[in-house]
Design a protein around this motif. Structure first.
Motif, PDB file in Angstrom:
ATOM      1  N   GLU A 152     100.894 113.058  29.310  1.00 46.26           N
ATOM      2  CA  GLU A 152     100.487 114.431  29.527  1.00 46.26           C
ATOM      3  C   GLU A 152     101.333 115.416  28.726  1.00 46.26           C
ATOM      4  O   GLU A 152     100.859 116.483  28.357  1.00 46.26           O
ATOM      5  CB  GLU A 152     100.618 114.732  31.015  1.00 46.26           C
ATOM      6  CG  GLU A 152      99.599 115.710  31.491  1.00 46.26           C
ATOM      7  CD  GLU A 152      99.764 115.990  32.962  1.00 46.26           C
ATOM      8  OE1 GLU A 152      99.357 115.137  33.761  1.00 46.26           O
ATOM      9  OE2 GLU A 152     100.303 117.050  33.306  1.00 46.26           O
ATOM     10  N   GLY A 153     102.571 115.039  28.458  1.00 45.28           N
ATOM     11  CA  GLY A 153     103.472 115.902  27.697  1.00 45.28           C
ATOM     12  C   GLY A 153     102.888 116.333  26.366  1.00 45.28           C
ATOM     13  O   GLY A 153     103.135 117.447  25.895  1.00 45.28           O
ATOM     14  N   VAL A 154     102.110 115.456  25.754  1.00 47.52           N
ATOM     15  CA  VAL A 154     101.487 115.776  24.467  1.00 47.52           C
ATOM     16  C   VAL A 154     100.469 116.897  24.634  1.00 47.52           C
ATOM     17  O   VAL A 154     100.361 117.798  23.813  1.00 47.52           O
ATOM     18  CB  VAL A 154     100.791 114.532  23.874  1.00 47.52           C
ATOM     19  CG1 VAL A 154      99.920 114.901  22.691  1.00 47.52           C
ATOM     20  CG2 VAL A 154     101.821 113.484  23.478  1.00 47.52           C
ATOM     21  N   LEU A 155      99.717 116.819  25.731  1.00 51.20           N
ATOM     22  CA  LEU A 155      98.571 117.718  25.904  1.00 51.20           C
ATOM     23  C   LEU A 155      98.970 119.068  26.471  1.00 51.20           C
ATOM     24  O   LEU A 155      98.280 120.064  26.306  1.00 51.20           O
ATOM     25  CB  LEU A 155      97.555 117.058  26.836  1.00 51.20           C
ATOM     26  CG  LEU A 155      97.201 115.629  26.423  1.00 51.20           C
ATOM     27  CD1 LEU A 155      96.415 114.929  27.512  1.00 51.20           C
ATOM     28  CD2 LEU A 155      96.421 115.630  25.120  1.00 51.20           C
ATOM     29  N   MET A 156     100.141 119.104  27.150  1.00 50.38           N
ATOM     30  CA  MET A 156     100.546 120.279  27.894  1.00 50.38           C
ATOM     31  C   MET A 156     100.755 121.520  27.040  1.00 50.38           C
ATOM     32  O   MET A 156     100.545 122.630  27.498  1.00 50.38           O
ATOM     33  CB  MET A 156     101.825 119.998  28.664  1.00 50.38           C
ATOM     34  CG  MET A 156     101.615 119.952  30.152  1.00 50.38           C
ATOM     35  SD  MET A 156     102.918 119.046  30.981  1.00 50.38           S
ATOM     36  CE  MET A 156     104.359 119.461  30.052  1.00 50.38           C
ATOM     37  N   SER A 157     101.191 121.321  25.795  1.00 48.74           N
ATOM     38  CA  SER A 157     101.521 122.466  24.945  1.00 48.74           C
ATOM     39  C   SER A 157     100.306 123.368  24.737  1.00 48.74           C
ATOM     40  O   SER A 157     100.447 124.565  24.527  1.00 48.74           O
ATOM     41  CB  SER A 157     102.020 121.977  23.591  1.00 48.74           C
ATOM     42  OG  SER A 157     100.930 121.522  22.826  1.00 48.74           O
ATOM     43  N   GLY A 158      99.112 122.775  24.781  1.00 51.96           N
ATOM     44  CA  GLY A 158      97.904 123.566  24.608  1.00 51.96           C
ATOM     45  C   GLY A 158      97.673 124.033  23.174  1.00 51.96           C
ATOM     46  O   GLY A 158      96.787 124.831  22.915  1.00 51.96           O
ATOM     47  N   HIS A 159      98.479 123.524  22.223  1.00 52.84           N
ATOM     48  CA  HIS A 159      98.284 123.932  20.826  1.00 52.84           C
ATOM     49  C   HIS A 159      96.963 123.414  20.288  1.00 52.84           C
ATOM     50  O   HIS A 159      96.565 122.302  20.584  1.00 52.84           O
ATOM     51  CB  HIS A 159      99.421 123.386  19.946  1.00 52.84           C
ATOM     52  CG  HIS A 159     100.705 124.117  20.126  1.00 52.84           C
ATOM     53  ND1 HIS A 159     100.824 125.474  19.915  1.00 52.84           N
ATOM     54  CD2 HIS A 159     101.925 123.681  20.509  1.00 52.84           C
ATOM     55  CE1 HIS A 159     102.067 125.844  20.157  1.00 52.84           C
ATOM     56  NE2 HIS A 159     102.755 124.779  20.536  1.00 52.84           N
TER      57      HIS A 159
END
Ligand code: C2E
Ligand code: CA
Ligand code: CA
Ligand code: CA
Length: 279
Positions: A152-159
């Motif tokens: 999820e850490g990858v997706l969390m940034s929302g970039h």
């Protein structure tokens, strides 16, 4: 009280210094580690729980430093991330993992898959997609051989570049797995939003299925939901036959864990594949 207060203070500063100096030492050593050839991959087979056969493997990185000895990925991956060293290290992982699966497929079939972990930092590398593409080409295996595991850490940034990268990867035919499912806050909404192929149920849920009714219910629900979304499901950290039986009964098709195999070197995977093809 004064004395113990001072001792507490001394203790904290010393242990903090130790912590900081270990981190600095690790960081310093990490810089030369690729050149010194200190990394290698091990592979943990992924098993079809019904037939017991190996369907693929997850590549896991190991670091043996000439001064500090063996260092766990839990400790060095975060340092590799914040220094950016994860980019060249990640390229090494991808290349070596594809090399291994090319060997396995040559003898034991093109359906065998390789799963590779990607860190959030790697998505900020503008060269990521091109590197993956050319590594696949060089290896000669099909894109669907490769499954990239992301948390999820990858997706969390929302970039938006994350969205684009994931889109590009799945358009190339590369598989995407959501790793450590259930440990984050919004895994569910991410599953809907991105085109994942696989859901990996985190080890912490599997751990307690033989003792906790609540966890059994939770795992049952995750499996049902994953299937409703058309995902393949892999249970992580399967350590006993009770867990395996539960997973079979609840149609969770794939598993990884010490019950089946510890992470091992590429040749041992070849050996295991050769045994199952003759038996
Ligand atoms: P992960 O991706 O969740 O990998 C699974 C971890 O669980 C591995 O730890 C594996 O050895 C361990 N494991 C497998 N089966 C069992 C079991 O039955 N019981 C228990 N208790 N543990 C089991 P490992 O190899 O220490 O890796 C830890 C984490 O480091 C990985 O967690 C992953 O997040 C990260 N990591 C490892 N290799 C790489 C890599 O090449 N790139 C990146 N970005 N991260 C990596
Ligand atoms: Ca993983
Ligand atoms: Ca995991
Ligand atoms: Ca994990």
């Amino acid at each position: 009280a004064k004395k113990s207060g001072r001792n507490t203070y001394t203790f904290f500063t010393e242990s903090m210094n130790r912590g900081v100096s270990r981190e600095l030492a690790l960081e310093e050593q990490l810089h030369g580690a690729l050149k010194r050839n200190e990394f290698r991959l091990v592979f943990q087979p992924q098993i079809d729980v019904v037939s017991g056969t190996i369907v693929g493997a997850e590549a896991l990185l190991r670091w043996h430093n000439h001064l500090l000895g063996d260092i766990s990925p839990e400790e060095f991956i975060p340092i590799a991330e914040h220094t950016g060293l994860i980019i060249p290290i990640g390229e090494f992982v991808l290349t070596s993992a594809l090399q291994a699966v090319t060997q396995w497929q040559a003898h034991y079939g093109s359906e065998l898959r390789i799963a590779v972990n990607l860190s959030p930092r790697q998505f900020r590398d503008p060269n990521l997609i091109d590197f993956i593409k050319s590594a696949l080409n060089r290896s000669g295996v099909s894109a669907s051989t490769l499954e990239l595991e992301i948390t999820e850490g990858v997706l969390m940034s929302g970039h938006s570049f994350i969205d684009e990268a994931l889109q590009d990867l799945s358009e190339l035919g590369i598989r995407l797995a959501m790793d450590d499912f259930g440990t984050g806050y919004s895994s569910l909404s991410y599953l809907r939003r991105y085109s994942f192929d696989t859901l990996k149920i985190d080890r912490s849920f599997i751990k307690d299925i033989s003792v906790s009714t609540a966890n059994r219910e939770l795992v049952t629900a995750i499996i049902a939901m994953g299937h409703a979304l058309g995902l393949e499901i892999v249970a992580e950290g399967v350590e006993c036959t009770k867990q395996q039986t539960f997973l079979c009964e609840h149609q969770c098709q794939y598993a990884q864990g010490y019950l089946f195999n510890r992470p091992m070197n590429a040749d041992d995977v070849t050996e295991a594949l050769s045994q199952q093809s003759t038996s």
